[in-house]
Each structure stands twice: as structure tokens, then as C-alpha cells.
Design a protein around this motif. Structure first.
Motif, PDB file in Angstrom:
ATOM      1  N   ALA B 279      25.336 -24.839 -39.787  1.00 32.51           N
ATOM      2  CA  ALA B 279      24.140 -23.719 -39.925  1.00 32.51           C
ATOM      3  C   ALA B 279      23.835 -22.772 -38.681  1.00 32.51           C
ATOM      4  N   ILE B 280      23.944 -23.448 -37.616  1.00 37.60           N
ATOM      5  CA  ILE B 280      23.752 -22.959 -36.230  1.00 37.60           C
ATOM      6  C   ILE B 280      24.876 -21.823 -35.864  1.00 37.60           C
ATOM      7  N   ALA B 281      26.191 -22.219 -36.413  1.00 33.68           N
ATOM      8  CA  ALA B 281      27.343 -21.292 -36.369  1.00 33.68           C
ATOM      9  C   ALA B 281      27.134 -20.127 -37.177  1.00 33.68           C
ATOM     10  N   SER B 282      26.648 -20.262 -38.686  1.00 36.23           N
ATOM     11  CA  SER B 282      26.353 -19.394 -39.568  1.00 36.23           C
ATOM     12  C   SER B 282      25.133 -18.267 -38.881  1.00 36.23           C
ATOM     13  N   ILE B 283      24.163 -18.693 -38.534  1.00 39.41           N
ATOM     14  CA  ILE B 283      23.141 -18.008 -37.581  1.00 39.41           C
ATOM     15  C   ILE B 283      23.806 -17.298 -36.555  1.00 39.41           C
ATOM     16  N   GLU B 284      24.701 -17.779 -35.695  1.00 39.65           N
ATOM     17  CA  GLU B 284      25.120 -16.773 -34.547  1.00 39.65           C
ATOM     18  C   GLU B 284      26.101 -15.693 -35.176  1.00 39.65           C
ATOM     19  N   SER B 285      26.944 -16.210 -36.203  1.00 37.40           N
ATOM     20  CA  SER B 285      27.716 -15.331 -36.811  1.00 37.40           C
ATOM     21  C   SER B 285      27.025 -14.152 -37.410  1.00 37.40           C
ATOM     22  N   LEU B 286      25.901 -14.381 -38.114  1.00 38.35           N
ATOM     23  CA  LEU B 286      25.225 -13.289 -38.195  1.00 38.35           C
ATOM     24  C   LEU B 286      24.720 -12.387 -37.477  1.00 38.35           C
ATOM     25  N   TYR B 287      24.263 -12.907 -36.268  1.00 42.89           N
ATOM     26  CA  TYR B 287      23.690 -12.042 -35.288  1.00 42.89           C
ATOM     27  C   TYR B 287      25.064 -11.337 -34.754  1.00 42.89           C
ATOM     28  N   HIS B 288      26.168 -12.148 -34.490  1.00 44.33           N
ATOM     29  CA  HIS B 288      27.276 -11.307 -33.726  1.00 44.33           C
ATOM     30  C   HIS B 288      27.830 -10.423 -34.617  1.00 44.33           C
ATOM     31  N   LYS B 289      27.425 -10.136 -35.992  1.00 44.53           N
ATOM     32  CA  LYS B 289      27.840  -9.113 -36.661  1.00 44.53           C
ATOM     33  C   LYS B 289      27.186  -7.921 -36.289  1.00 44.53           C
ATOM     34  N   SER B 290      25.899  -8.155 -35.712  1.00 45.88           N
ATOM     35  CA  SER B 290      25.081  -6.922 -35.634  1.00 45.88           C
ATOM     36  C   SER B 290      24.966  -6.587 -34.173  1.00 45.88           C
ATOM     37  N   GLY B 291      26.078  -7.409 -33.490  1.00 44.06           N
ATOM     38  CA  GLY B 291      26.181  -7.080 -32.059  1.00 44.06           C
ATOM     39  C   GLY B 291      25.466  -7.773 -30.915  1.00 44.06           C
ATOM     40  N   TYR B 292      24.708  -8.835 -31.614  1.00 49.92           N
ATOM     41  CA  TYR B 292      23.949  -9.637 -30.337  1.00 49.92           C
ATOM     42  C   TYR B 292      24.906 -10.704 -29.989  1.00 49.92           C
ATOM     43  N   ILE B 293      25.698 -10.705 -29.002  1.00 47.70           N
ATOM     44  CA  ILE B 293      26.500 -11.479 -28.606  1.00 47.70           C
ATOM     45  C   ILE B 293      26.033 -12.611 -27.852  1.00 47.70           C
ATOM     46  N   ASN B 294      24.914 -12.429 -27.353  1.00 48.62           N
ATOM     47  CA  ASN B 294      24.309 -13.461 -26.585  1.00 48.62           C
ATOM     48  C   ASN B 294      23.479 -14.255 -26.961  1.00 48.62           C
ATOM     49  N   VAL B 295      23.397 -14.333 -28.444  1.00 43.85           N
ATOM     50  CA  VAL B 295      22.186 -15.100 -29.378  1.00 43.85           C
ATOM     51  C   VAL B 295      22.382 -16.523 -28.841  1.00 43.85           C
ATOM     52  N   LEU B 296      21.184 -17.060 -28.912  1.00 42.35           N
ATOM     53  CA  LEU B 296      21.308 -18.767 -28.554  1.00 42.35           C
ATOM     54  C   LEU B 296      20.306 -19.466 -29.534  1.00 42.35           C
ATOM     55  N   VAL B 297      20.829 -20.277 -30.327  1.00 40.79           N
ATOM     56  CA  VAL B 297      20.215 -21.055 -31.339  1.00 40.79           C
ATOM     57  C   VAL B 297      19.872 -22.473 -31.066  1.00 40.79           C
ATOM     58  N   GLU B 298      18.690 -22.993 -30.817  1.00 42.14           N
ATOM     59  CA  GLU B 298      18.664 -24.699 -30.869  1.00 42.14           C
ATOM     60  C   GLU B 298      17.779 -25.087 -32.032  1.00 42.14           C
ATOM     61  N   TYR B 299      17.755 -26.293 -32.200  1.00 38.23           N
ATOM     62  CA  TYR B 299      16.984 -26.881 -33.289  1.00 38.23           C
ATOM     63  C   TYR B 299      16.244 -28.136 -32.967  1.00 38.23           C
ATOM     64  N   LYS B 300      15.414 -28.432 -33.884  1.00 41.09           N
ATOM     65  CA  LYS B 300      14.427 -29.656 -33.582  1.00 41.09           C
ATOM     66  C   LYS B 300      14.551 -30.303 -34.984  1.00 41.09           C
ATOM     67  N   LYS B 301      14.823 -31.528 -35.113  1.00 38.48           N
ATOM     68  CA  LYS B 301      14.932 -32.166 -36.390  1.00 38.48           C
ATOM     69  C   LYS B 301      13.779 -33.396 -36.314  1.00 38.48           C
ATOM     70  N   VAL B 302      12.909 -33.455 -37.242  1.00 36.54           N
ATOM     71  CA  VAL B 302      11.704 -34.405 -37.444  1.00 36.54           C
ATOM     72  C   VAL B 302      11.996 -35.274 -38.731  1.00 36.54           C
ATOM     73  N   GLU B 303      12.254 -36.289 -38.853  1.00 35.91           N
ATOM     74  CA  GLU B 303      12.213 -37.044 -40.028  1.00 35.91           C
ATOM     75  C   GLU B 303      11.487 -37.911 -40.378  1.00 35.91           C
ATOM     76  N   ASN B 304      10.858 -38.001 -41.312  1.00 32.13           N
ATOM     77  CA  ASN B 304       9.965 -38.995 -41.792  1.00 32.13           C
ATOM     78  C   ASN B 304      10.358 -39.704 -43.294  1.00 32.13           C
ATOM     79  N   PRO B 305       9.810 -40.551 -43.808  1.00 29.57           N
ATOM     80  CA  PRO B 305      10.356 -41.254 -45.069  1.00 29.57           C
ATOM     81  C   PRO B 305      10.413 -40.241 -46.164  1.00 29.57           C
ATOM     82  N   SER B 306       9.430 -39.157 -46.133  1.00 26.77           N
ATOM     83  CA  SER B 306       9.702 -38.413 -47.427  1.00 26.77           C
ATOM     84  C   SER B 306      10.232 -36.856 -46.849  1.00 26.77           C
TER      85      SER B 306
END
Lengths: 162, 885
Positions: B279-306
């Protein structure tokens, strides 16, 4: 002389009567279909030729056995061609197909048979290595028979030798 | 008896030729014609036959697939008697069913179909399978009886199925066990439904997909449905798994919607380290296509039972553009090298396409003879101040190979000159592997067309210096010839339809290109939905050709409604049958109506008139219409026409067609505005009997929406008292349309149309129904329908005996199916040819919108008058379907 004339006249009468009953002129059968696999026909002439040649080599063979073999060859050749197997002649095509579909599952290298036999000698309860080879061949035949049965099920096969 | 034995002996000597066949009789053939049988049998009167050729004939005819036995008898004097026993064909399947399942459904589930082959074992097997299928569909107690009845026609049978469904398994109670309420609705099973195992399993799979795609649950687990036969309770357990909640922060250049579309979680059905990385690679790829070569993507995952909450934090950076591309180490044209690259100057710089760019450069150089070319370095030089990137590309070209000589080796039967001519490899050209591959294919095609279907060519390059020799190593293999031609699967279409298309003959060198041409011709008849070609080894060196056809429904019903600005609401209804008597003859009844016209026609078409390829048509027509002033609604005149016509065509080439027609029409014209009457033939009942020869050249690539080619035609209509016509006149019309693509999505279309008419004897002017009118959506846009040209005292158009018209359009494809058109139209109608003057031409220009559909473009045009007269409007809109020309 009179007796001779009478006899000749009687012979002619019988001949003409027979000819009349037989229908004149009577047609003679040249050839026909004696079996088929879907749209592939085996003609009577073709069958008789193969039967005569086989009978000369194997006197005990029956007509049904020869015809069944001819049908099996058609089934195997068709299946081989469907798998794009090619060869210089029909025998090679069929042999390659059998190698691929049957022998490749059964045939084991000679040294493997010997190794397995030596390691598990007790299990064979006195049977020799020749028996093991015979078992392997039996397995090949059983698998081939099963394959032919399957191929036959998928085809419209009919024998009309009578 | 002795005579019989003697006769048999004379025919039965295997392989030895008999005396010539003096006659052949065939009995027992019902499904096909005797002609087709004898064609497949391959022995005709006058041939020498022996047991081998007779056996071959039996086998060849048997390939048709409709025989059980073929017996060949010989009689004295060279008479061959053939008795064929056919396999029965299923004429129809009758179904009597008691219960809920329809007869149609039973027919659908029954594996045997009408017009297919019948034999006992098949019917029993099909009945057993039908019982099993119905049991799975909720009818475990079904009873089936199948009777085979004699068909109405010889060699045909009727299968009568009597189906007693018995008591069905019904879902009385539905227990869906799940901890989440919203999930219950995804399963579309209700109490009262029949317990159909296949349907329920399919529904469970569909429900899983809905949970993933619509509700964003991952890894849902649905248990197998358990049905209790005694209570009718169906129990399904659903564990939906966790729901995914996606959030994006910091994205200004791309919207949440655009980013969500790229997320891979739905596709994979899971949220784990790997899919998050993707998913991160896809986001970066989308930005790269538009010339945003230094885009940085981070994520946070929170999981509960549902739930799984996944938040992406995006630091976009700045947009970088490509300032320049600098090539080093190449002698090639750098402009052309830049053209093959995706990266363009002054466009956003995309760092992700380096490999593709290198491949494009190498391909270009290899196609220019630099077979060892490679990209030594590909270096983006980033200028943070200007936010630009300069690409520095260093190339290692290697030496350029030139073809100095071409040789052929290994050929035996085919001359080397002919192979070289087919390959057409030019001496002095750079050595390009793709060109050599194509040359090899062309040469191989030539060789296989001579009957060497197993031929092969291996291409060898000799010499390491810049000048090399190309050697074509030919392996011809065995030569094959055409054997029999068998057509299978044609239950309605007669052998004659195939015979007239088949161009190859037995004994000719096997050439599959001819066979594929024949297949194309067969498709053109519209009688078949599929045609498969296979070859069967016949006698030594021959291959039989088998056409396996699937016939299309010969009867069609078409209908449609539409709207145009002049005719208003309009519609049509057509009933057509295209295979009368199995001979591809067509009959069509068409009714068409609009707010100003009614038209009813009955047409008969015979594609092969008197056994020759001369399309013949005969049409009966009734037509009634009103010609109106579109602005005022005033009726200019009304006509009612009864006509009959016959025509015969001739295709001179694939593109050039001639047509000769005769038409007899009785037309009644009334309610004419007095000022439009030019001649006494304008009003009342008039019989026109005419001969109409015409010539049409159609070189367009697509008749509905042409992008290149020419369409031209000319028609002469001569009506005379000699032909029992009440008016004497001749009119000559012609047109040339030209289409040319200028670049992708840009087409220029030009048209020039003209016509002149002249009366004689008592006819001075042509009657109003034959006169020329211009103005409207397909002629000169800007003018209302038929309003251009000479007018009467009250301003109504009278039409004329001569016209000239020209149109120019620029057709632009905008996006998807939408397009734009700009156009210039010109034209004028004159009362007499002697009035003709270019000064009198009217000019219009305009713009239009197009929406492409399968039936042609829907169009909206506006035409503006450039040299309008006093009191004339400025222009008008048009709405219709199809291009203007």
C-alpha cells in the motif's frame, strides 16, 4: 444324348431359377464400417488385413481382441494428438503418450528397484527381484487399462462385426 | 451363384484398380445431401476405384459424424451402390413436468440438446445426470422417465421426458449465527426458498466477497450450510473477522478517494506487513508519477477484536520537473532517443520508470543495428533550488552490424530465389533481430503455403565484423496435399453454402491460408457463431480439412427507438430470417415510424443468384410521409408511395461493387403548397418506372465510424415511357467521401456530393419527389431541413434539378467515448443546371459533440450560417445518430 440334353436343360433351369431368386444382378459387398470411435471408422477391409497379419503371428488371437486393439490405438492416438505429442509414426506417438501418462508414474530405475529390494528383503517374504519387476509391469498394465477405460467412456465406441 | 462370386472377385482385389465407375447410387442419406456425401466420399463416375480408395471414401464420409455404417456394394458394369445408415438426430425434446421447475429449465439442465446426435446410452446417461442435478437443486425425490419416439422426419427422434419432481426440500427455518448484525443481510437466502445446494454454495461465496468489498471485513469465515431434512432448518455460521478503517493525513495533491482506490487490501483480503508495504509503495508510486520524488509515507496500525484501524501519514514534499535529458556516448539522433522515452522535458519527473526508460533506449538502438547496445549509467541530477531534475544517460553503443549478404541453405524443392524474395531482407540494412524474425515468418509462410506445412527456418548470423551474412537454414519437411473437406455441425445449412465458399480442391498443395480465407467467407454469411478448423491425416501425403461449425440462430428480431430534430421521436421493428431453405437466403420485414413518416418493407435477398456470386434483392415497400417546415410546422406536401424493386449486384473486387436495379413506384402527392409546384407531375398520382445502375467503391476501415479510406459512388436513374413510366427524366448523382487520421484521436473527413437531373418529352422539370433538396443534419448544417435553394412565391423551397455540396470535418477524440467536431459545410440547389454558379454557394460552419456507441455516434451539432440572406436565422442545432457523412 437325350439324357444329356435333358440334364443340360435341367441345369440351365436350376441356374436361371437361382439367379431369379437371388435378384439379378446381385451386388457384392466391397467394404463397410465394422467399428467406430466417434467419427473415426474402422473398415472391414482394414480390420481383415490387420487380423490376418496378427493371426499369422499369434494364432490364438480372436477377432474381438484384434478389433479392441485397433480401437484402443485410435483412442490413444487421439489423446496423444490432443496433448500435441508428435512423432515420426503412429507407434511412436502412442508410445510417447503411454510413457507420459502411464510409465512415468510407475517405472522406477533398476538401481532403485535393487536398492529398495535389498533394504526391504524381509517384507518381500522370499520373493525374488524378478517378481518385483513383474509387479511393476502389472502396475503399468493396470494403469493403462484404467486409462483406456476412461478414454472409452468419453468416446462413442461401437463394434458391429456381425 | 458362380456369376456373383466372379463379380465379387473382380471388385475385391485389394489395391488393384477396377474398371471405371459407371454409376453411383446412394441410399439412406437424409441429414445431408447426396451431393455432399459424394464430395466427402471422393469417388465420382469415371474414376478408377479400388478397395483402398473405397475404404478411404468410407472413412472420409464417416468423418462427417452423422453415420453409424456406410456399406459399399459393387455391381456388374462398374456400378457402385452405397448404403448409408445414419445416426439419429434429436428432432425435439418434449418435457412434461409436475411441480415448480419449468419445462424450459429442465431442457436447459438436460445435457442432450435438439439437433444433436442420439444414441441410447447417451439418453440414459443424460437422464441419470438430470436426476442428480435436480436432487442437488432441492428435489431429492424426483422421478424421471424418458421415452424415445420416432421423429416426423426420417432419421430423427423425439425425446419425451416425464419429470415428477416429488416433494422439494424447503428451507423452513434459517439460522444465521454471527456476532455482527450488519453481516446477516449479505446472505440473500430466505425462509421458504428451496434447498438448492449449488445455489446456496454460490451464495455463500458471493456473501464472502460482499463482506470484503462492501463492508471491508477481512478473512471472513462462512461455514458450510447444514440442512436438517426432518425440520427443514438451514444453519450457517458466519465469523466476519475484523473491519478495516482507513485514514489518510497530509495528502493535499491526491484525494482520499484516489488513494483508497490504490489500496491492495480488498484484492488480497488481508491486512498484514506485506500488504501494508505494498500500500505504501502504491501511494509513493502515485506521488512519484506527479513529480513528488521526496514523498514520505508512514503508517500506524491499531487493532482491536472487531476493527483494524490503519492511518497513513503522508509528507508530500515538493514537485520536481524534468529540466533536460543529456545523452553521452551515442551517435544516434538524441531527439529520436528522447521521443522513445516516457519522461518528457518540463513534465513531472518520475523516478520509478528508470528500468522502462533504459529498455526503451536499448530497444531503439538494437532496432538500428546496435545489437550489443546498453545503458552504462542513468543518473538523475537533482536541483533542489529550481526543483528540477536533469537526466544524464551514458550509453555504450557497441558496433553497428550491417547485413552484407543473405543466403539460403537446406532447401530442396523450393528455389532459394523464391525464399529470398519472400523474406525480402535488404542488403545494406542494419541487422535488427525483430526485422529478421518477421522476414523468417514471411518466408516460412511462403514455404508452408506450398504444402510444406511442417517446414522450419533457422536464422544464423555469420561474421563478427560490422558486415555480416544472414543464412536462412530451411528444413522443408514433407509436402502435403489437400484431401477431403468435411463439414460438421451444420444441421440447417446446406452443403451448397459451403461448396460455393470452398476454393481449395483435392490434390492441390496444402495451403492453410486458403482455408482461413474460406473460414472468413463463411463467417461473413452470419450463419455461424463459431468455426473451428482441424486437419486429419488421410492417405499418404494428404490431409483432410474438417470445418466444425456452430450455427447461429437464423431468426432475429430487432427493435429500437430514437429521436432526431426533424423527424422527432422515431422507432423501428425488424423480423429477419437469414437461412431460408438452408441456403443463406434472407427474408426481412421492417417497420419504421416517426412523427412525420411510416414505412413498411418486405425484402428478400439471395446471395448467389442462379448459382453465381451475384447478390439479388427484391423489395416491396409502402411509405407515407409529410415534408414540413421544421420552424413553423407547416406541411409543404404529403406523399404516399407503393413500390417494388429488384436489384442484382456484382462485387468486382473486395471494395468495388456494381448494382443494377429496376424500380416501379406509384406515388400520390397532395397538400402541396401552391408556390412549390414547378410541373404538372408534382401533384396527384404518378407512376415512375426506372432503371438504376450504380457503382460503389468502399475503402473505409470502419463503415460506422471511419478513420481512414475513401467511400465513393455514382448512380444513374433513368425513367421513361418506354418502361411504362408517366414521367421521362434522368438523374445522375455522385459522391466522394475521404477520411484520414492526422494523429491519434484526430481525423479529417471531407465530402463532395453532386447531382443533376433533366426531363425530356413532356417532362420539363423532375417531379418534386425526385428533385434535390439541401439543408439539414447530413447536408448543409445551419439550414433547416430541405430549406436551402430556390423558393416559391411564399418562401417555400421548391427543390431543383441540380445541386453541389461539400463538407469538411475535423473529428477529435476527447476522452473515453466523447468527441468533438468542427466543420465547414457548403452547398446550393439550382432549378436548372444552367443556373449553376459557384457564387451562389452558401457556407456554414459549426461545432458538434459526439458520444460513441455500438450503433454509431450520437451527435449534437450547431451550424452557423456564414453568408446568410436577409431575414434568415443565424443557425440551428441538430440532434441525431450516425456521422453526418
Amino acid at each position: 444324348m437325350r439324357k444329356t440334353i435333358l440334364l443340360s436343360a435341367l441345369t440351365l433351369l436350376i441356374f436361371h431359377t437361382l439367379a431369379l431368386f437371388c435378384g439379378s444382378p446381385q451386388a457384392g459387398l466391397i467394404d463397410r464400417v465394422c467399428a467406430f470411435v466417434d467419427n473415426d471408422a474402422i473398415t472391414l477391409g482394414e480390420f481383415q488385413e490387420v487380423y490376418t497379419q496378427t493371426k499369422a503371428k499369434v494364432p490364438s488371437i480372436t477377432k474381438e481382441e484384434v478389433l479392441t486393439t485397433m480401437i484402443n490405438r485410435i483412442l490413444l492416438k487421439r489423446a496423444a494428438l490432443a496433448m500435441k505429442i508428435s512423432g515420426t509414426d503412429e507407434d511412436q506417438i502412442i508410445a510417447e503418450y503411454i510413457d507420459l501418462k502411464v510409465r512415468s508414474y510407475v517405472i522406477i530405475k533398476e538401481e532403485e528397484i535393487e536398492g529398495f529390494y535389498n533394504e526391504n528383503k524381509k517384507e518381500f517374504a522370499g520373493a525374488g527381484i524378478g517378481d518385483v519387476r513383474a509387479e511393476t509391469e502389472k502396475e503399468v498394465n493396470a494403469r493403462l487399462a484404467a486409462l483406456l477405460l476412461e478414454l472409452r467412456k468419453q468416446a462413442y465406441v461401437r463394434i458391429q462385426l456381425e | 451363384m458362380a456369376l456373383i462370386v466372379c463379380l465379387q472377385a473382380s471388385w475385391a482385389m485389394a489395391g488393384e484398380p477396377f474398371s471405371k465407375v459407371s454409376a453411383i447410387t446412394v441410399t439412406g442419406v437424409n441429414h445431408i445431401t447426396e451431393q455432399e456425401f459424394l464430395y466427402m466420399f471422393g469417388i465420382k463416375v469415371g474414376d478408377d476405384a479400388d478397395s483402398e480408395s473405397i475404404a478411404k471414401g468410407i472413412k472420409g464420409a464417416f468423418l462427417k459424424g452423422c453415420f453409424v455404417d456406410i456399406r459399399v456394394y459393387a455391381e456388374d458394369g462398374g456400378l457402385l451402390k452405397i448404403e448409408a445408415i445414419e445416426r439419429p438426430i434429436i428432432e425435439s425434446i418434449r418435457v412434461d413436468v409436475s411441480g415448480e421447475v419449468s419445462s424450459r429449465k429442465i431442457r436447459e439442465l438436460f445435457i442432450l440438446k435438439e439437433d444433436s446426435e442420439f444414441h441410447d446410452a447417451l439418453v440414459e446417461d443424460a437422464a441419470v445426470k438430470l436426476k442428480e442435478t435436480l436432487a442437488k437443486k432441492g428435489f431429492p425425490n424426483v422421478k424421471i422417465r424418458q421415452d424415445v419416439l420416432k421423429g416426423k422426419k426420417p432419421g430423427k427422434v423425439i425425446i419425451h421426458l416425464i419429470v415428477d419432481e416429488g416433494e422439494p426440500s424447503v428451507i423452513n427455518h434459517l439460522n444465521i449465527n454471527t456476532p455482527v448484525a450488519e453481516v446477516k443481510d449479505v446472505l440473500q437466502i430466505s425462509e421458504g426458498d428451496i434447498y438448492d445446494k449449488d445455489w446456496i454454495n454460490a451464495e455463500i461465496e458471493a456473501a464472502k466477497k460482499r463482506m470484503i468489498t462492501k463492508l471491508l471485513y477481512f478473512n471472513p469465515a462462512v461455514s458450510e450450510a447444514v440442512y436438517d431434512e426432518t425440520t427443514g432448518a438451514l444453519t450457517i455460521n458466519i465469523d466476519p473477522g475484523k473491519k478495516l478503517v482507513l485514514n489518510f493525513k497530509g495528502n493535499n495533491h491526491l484525494s482520499d478517494k484516489e488513494l483508497k482506490q490504490e489500496m491492495p487490501f480488498v484484492e488480497y483480503g488481508s491486512v498484514n506487513e506485506d500488504t501494508i508495504e505494498e500500500a505504501i509503495a502504491s501511494i509513493e508510486s502515485l506521488y512519484h508519477k506527479s513529480g513528488y520524488i521526496n514523498v514520505l509515507v508512514e503508517y500506524k496500525k491499531v487493532e482491536n477484536p472487531s476493527e483494524i484501524q490503519l492511518a497513513f501519514s503522508i509528507t508530500e514534499g515538493q514537485e520536481y520537473k524534468l529540466a533536460d535529458i543529456v545523452f553521452k556516448g551515442t551517435t544516434a539522433d538524441t531527439v529520436k532517443l528522447s521521443d522513445v522515452m516516457e519522461s518528457k522535458k518540463d513534465s513531472p519527473y518520475n523516478p520509478d520508470i528508470e528500468e522502462d526508460e533504459e529498455e526503451s533506449i536499448v530497444n531503439y538502438l538494437q532496432n538500428d543495428g546496435y545489437t550489443t547496445a546498453s545503458v552504462k549509467s542513468y543518473k538523475p541530477v537533482i536541483n533542489d533550488k529550481n526543483k528540477t531534475v536533469t537526466l544524464e544517460i551514458e550509453i555504450e553503443e557497441g558496433s553497428r552490424l550491417i547485413i552484407a549478404d543473405v543466403k539460403v541453405a537446406g532447401n530442396q524443392a523450393i528455389a532459394a530465389e523464391k525464399i529470398l524474395a519472400a523474406a525480402d531482407i535488404k542488403i545494406g540494412r542494419p541487422y535488427v533481430e525483430t526485422e529478421l524474425f518477421n522476414a523468417r515468418q514471411t518466408a516460412l509462410t511462403y514455404i508452408t503455403q506450398q504444402g510444406y506445412v511442417e517446414a522450419d527456418i533457422k536464422v544464423e548470423r555469420q561474421g563478427d565484423t560490422q558486415e555480416i551474412t544472414v543464412v536462412l537454414h530451411v528444413s522443408e519437411g514433407k509436402k502435403y496435399y489437400f484431401g477431403d473437406t468435411i463439414v460438421r455441425g451444420n444441421t440447417r445449412t446446406k452443403w451448397e453454402v459451403f461448396r460455393r465458399v470452398l476454393k481449395h480442391t483435392r490434390g492441390e498443395p496444402l495451403n492453410m491460408a486458403i482455408v482461413y480465407d474460406e473460414m472468413r467467407e463463411l463467417y461473413k454469411t452470419m450463419l455461424f457463431t463459431s468455426i473451428n478448423i482441424s486437419t486429419v491425416d488421410a492417405k499418404e501425403g494428404e490431409k483432410d480439412i474438417v470445418f466444425e461449425v456452430k450455427e447461429a440462430d437464423a431468426g432475429t428480431v430487432d427493435y429500437g427507438i430514437g429521436y432526431s430534430d426533424y423527424e422527432g421521436l422515431k422507432g423501428f421493428f425488424e423480423v429477419k430470417y437469414i437461412n431460408l431453405q438452408g441456403m443463406n437466403r434472407q427474408i426481412a420485414m421492417k417497420a419504421r415510424a416517426s412523427q412525420i413518416s411510416r414505412r413498411l418493407s418486405l425484402a428478400y435477398d439471395e446471395p448467389w443468384f442462379l448459382g453465381n456470386m451475384l447478390p439479388f434483392n427484391s423489395t416491396l415497400l409502402y411509405e407515407r410521409k409529410e415534408e414540413r417546415n421544421i420552424d413553423s410546422g407547416k406541411v409543404r406536401y404529403r406523399t404516399e408511395k407503393y413500390s417494388t424493386s429488384v436489384s442484382i449486384g456484382k462485387n468486382f473486387t473486395e471494395k468495388l461493387k456494381g448494382l443494377l436495379s429496376y424500380e416501379f413506384a406509384i406515388t400520390n402527392t397532395w397538400d402541396l403548397q401552391p408556390d412549390v409546384i414547378l410541373t404538372k407531375e408534382d401533384t396527384g398520382t404518378l407512376a415512375i418506372s426506372s432503371i438504376v445502375p450504380s457503382l460503389i467503391y468502399d475503402g473505409r476501415d470502419n463503415p460506422f465510424n471511419p478513420t481512414s479510406g475513401i467511400l465513393a459512388g455514382t448512380t444513374l436513374k433513368v425513367a421513361s415511357k418506354v418502361l411504362f413510366s408517366q414521367a421521362d427524366f434522368a438523374k445522375l448523382s455522385g459522391y466522394v467521401n475521404f477520411y484520414q487520421g492526422l494523429s491519434k484521436g484526430l481525423i479529417v473527413a471531407l465530402s463532395l456530393r453532386s447531382g443533376i437531373g433533366q426531363g425530356w418529352s413532356n417532362t420539363v422539370d423532375m417531379p418534386i419527389i425526385e428533385r434535390y433538396f439541401l439543408g439539414g443534419s447530413t447536408t448543409v448544417r445551419g439550414f433547416s431541413q430541405d430549406s436551402l435553394g430556390p423558393k416559391g412565391a411564399d418562401g417555400d423551397p421548391t427543390g431543383g434539378n441540380a445541386y453541389l455540396m461539400g463538407n469538411a470535418e475535423l473529428r477529435i477524440s476527447v476522452i473515453d467515448n466523447f468527441g468533438l467536431v468542427t466543420f465547414v459545410d457548403t452547398g446550393q440547389v439550382w432549378t436548372k443546371l444552367s443556373d449553376y454558379s459557384l457564387k451562389g454557394l452558401k457556407y456554414t460552419t459549426g461545432i458538434g459533440l459526439r458520444y460513441m456507441t455500438a450503433a454509431g455516434p450520437i451527435r449534437l451539432d450547431y451550424g452557423y450560417k456564414l453568408n446568410r440572406g436577409p431575414n434568415e436565422g443565424t443557425g440551428r442545432f441538430y440532434f441525431s445518430i450516425g456521422q453526418a457523412f
